[in-house]
Enzyme design. Structure first.
Site, PDB file in Angstrom:
ATOM      1  N   LYS A  13      61.237  69.424 111.544  1.00  0.00           N
ATOM      2  CA  LYS A  13      60.301  69.464 110.417  1.00  0.00           C
ATOM      3  C   LYS A  13      59.203  68.410 110.564  1.00  0.00           C
ATOM      4  CE  LYS A  13      63.234  68.833 107.041  1.00  0.00           C
ATOM      5  NZ  LYS A  13      64.538  68.780 107.721  1.00  0.00           N
ATOM      6  N   ARG A  86      65.643  70.357  98.111  1.00  0.00           N
ATOM      7  CA  ARG A  86      66.808  70.294  98.975  1.00  0.00           C
ATOM      8  C   ARG A  86      68.032  70.925  98.341  1.00  0.00           C
ATOM      9  NH1 ARG A  86      65.434  66.299 102.793  1.00  0.00           N
ATOM     10  NH2 ARG A  86      67.062  65.888 104.324  1.00  0.00           N
ATOM     11  N   ARG A 120      67.564  60.929 119.029  1.00  0.00           N
ATOM     12  CA  ARG A 120      66.191  60.831 118.553  1.00  0.00           C
ATOM     13  C   ARG A 120      65.709  59.393 118.494  1.00  0.00           C
ATOM     14  NH1 ARG A 120      64.618  63.895 113.068  1.00  0.00           N
ATOM     15  NH2 ARG A 120      66.080  62.477 112.064  1.00  0.00           N
ATOM     16  N   ARG A 150      66.378  55.739 113.724  1.00  0.00           N
ATOM     17  CA  ARG A 150      66.575  55.770 112.276  1.00  0.00           C
ATOM     18  C   ARG A 150      68.010  55.388 111.955  1.00  0.00           C
ATOM     19  NH1 ARG A 150      64.472  61.191 109.457  1.00  0.00           N
ATOM     20  NH2 ARG A 150      66.482  61.048 108.418  1.00  0.00           N
ATOM     21  N   ARG A 161      75.170  64.735 106.846  1.00  0.00           N
ATOM     22  CA  ARG A 161      73.865  65.340 106.519  1.00  0.00           C
ATOM     23  C   ARG A 161      73.856  66.831 106.818  1.00  0.00           C
ATOM     24  NH1 ARG A 161      70.429  61.582 110.065  1.00  0.00           N
ATOM     25  NH2 ARG A 161      68.663  62.950 109.654  1.00  0.00           N
TER      26      ARG A 161
HETATM   27  P1  ADP Z   1      66.456  64.748 107.619  1.00  0.00           P
HETATM   28  O1  ADP Z   1      65.818  66.058 107.306  1.00  0.00           O
HETATM   29  O2  ADP Z   1      66.390  64.403 109.067  1.00  0.00           O
HETATM   30  O3  ADP Z   1      67.839  64.573 107.060  1.00  0.00           O
HETATM   31  P2  ADP Z   1      64.769  63.265 105.677  1.00  0.00           P
HETATM   32  O4  ADP Z   1      63.881  62.178 106.118  1.00  0.00           O
HETATM   33  O5  ADP Z   1      64.148  64.485 105.097  1.00  0.00           O
HETATM   34  O6  ADP Z   1      65.641  63.569 106.965  1.00  0.00           O
HETATM   35  O7  ADP Z   1      65.819  62.711 104.581  1.00  0.00           O
HETATM   36  C1  ADP Z   1      66.615  61.577 104.814  1.00  0.00           C
HETATM   37  C2  ADP Z   1      67.550  61.356 103.616  1.00  0.00           C
HETATM   38  O8  ADP Z   1      66.798  61.110 102.429  1.00  0.00           O
HETATM   39  C3  ADP Z   1      68.451  62.548 103.273  1.00  0.00           C
HETATM   40  O9  ADP Z   1      69.628  62.565 104.030  1.00  0.00           O
HETATM   41  C4  ADP Z   1      68.704  62.300 101.775  1.00  0.00           C
HETATM   42  O10 ADP Z   1      69.713  61.326 101.579  1.00  0.00           O
HETATM   43  C5  ADP Z   1      67.403  61.706 101.274  1.00  0.00           C
HETATM   44  N1  ADP Z   1      66.510  62.768 100.737  1.00  0.00           N
HETATM   45  C6  ADP Z   1      65.341  63.201 101.286  1.00  0.00           C
HETATM   46  N2  ADP Z   1      64.799  64.186 100.536  1.00  0.00           N
HETATM   47  C7  ADP Z   1      65.633  64.387  99.484  1.00  0.00           C
HETATM   48  C8  ADP Z   1      65.647  65.272  98.360  1.00  0.00           C
HETATM   49  N3  ADP Z   1      64.687  66.189  98.182  1.00  0.00           N
HETATM   50  N4  ADP Z   1      66.674  65.188  97.475  1.00  0.00           N
HETATM   51  C9  ADP Z   1      67.650  64.285  97.646  1.00  0.00           C
HETATM   52  N5  ADP Z   1      67.712  63.438  98.680  1.00  0.00           N
HETATM   53  C10 ADP Z   1      66.729  63.469  99.595  1.00  0.00           C
END
Ligand code: ADP
Ligand code: ZN
Length: 208
Positions: A13, A86, A120, A150, A161
């Protein structure tokens, strides 16, 4: 055009978002980036979010929805949401304060994801790499900065996750399909360039 980027952790993404934002002039809004900036800045939101992020769980909906609502009050049109919604609750909330035109779903085989995320390496400029292609290099090819990993890119958190994605986020595929807004790209073993080629086909057709 307002779009939602959907995809499991490691689906690419972030990589595609950067290219899409540049080519189509969309504002990139990443909830993950917003949380990480808050953690770095030591804010109250950051303190709260950290425990959830470290556990591979979702940050509570009220907090996340408020953040996005606030962002969209500033941006209002031509944006791309990355990492939001999400779950179905967030998607329903979003429909109350935004008009989404399209959901781009990046589909990648579960087996590939774990290896991709664990290998990564990120750059502050937004680029990301996989160790297998770095040949030992520790700096960004684009800007020269030192690469980092990260904190949530470790096997335990990644497992959680992926589980969270499968249980809570993947139902959004059906949610947007029902609304007639879903475009799925089967990324399989495609390179980021090939995936972007598919993205362009979808978006160019959509804009016409
Ligand atoms: P990835 O898609 O690689 O898991 P992101 O950077 O999108 O990484 O998200 C990292 C973390 O941030 C998620 O595992 C979650 O804990 C939190 N997070 C991100 N977006 C949301 C959301 N829309 N609702 C709840 N938690 C979120
Ligand atoms: Zn860089």
């Amino acid at each position: 055009m307002n779009i939602v980027l959907l995809g499991a952790p490691g689906a690419g993404k972030g990589t595609q978002a950067g290219r899409i934002a540049e080519k189509y002039g969309l504002t990139h809004i990443s909830t993950g980036d917003i949380f990480r900036a808050n953690i770095k800045g030591g804010t109250e939101i950051g303190k709260l979010a950290k425990s959830y992020i470290d556990a591979g769980k979702l940050v509570p909906d009220e907090v996340t929805c408020e953040i996005v609502k606030g962002k969209l009050a500033e941006v209002s049109a031509n944006y791309m949401l990355d990492g939001f919604p999400r779950n179905v609750f967030q998607a329903e909330e979003l429909d109350k304060f935004a008009k989404i035109d399209l959901c781009l779903n990046l589909a990648v085989d579960d087996k590939l994801l774990m290896e991709r995320i664990c290998g990564r390496r990120m750059c502050a400029c937004g680029e990301s790499y996989h160790v297998s292609t770095l040949n030992g290099a520790t700096t960004c090819k684009k800007c020269g900065k030192e690469l980092y990993r990260r904190e949530d890119d470790n096997p335990e958190t990644v497992g959680a996750r992926l589980d969270t994605y499968n249980k809570q986020t993947s139902p959004l595929i059906g949610f947007y399909e029902k609304q007639g807004k879903l475009a799925t790209i089967d990324c399989g073993a495609m390179t980021p360039e090939q995936v972007f080629g598919c993205v362009e086909k979808v978006l160019d057709k959509y804009i016409k």
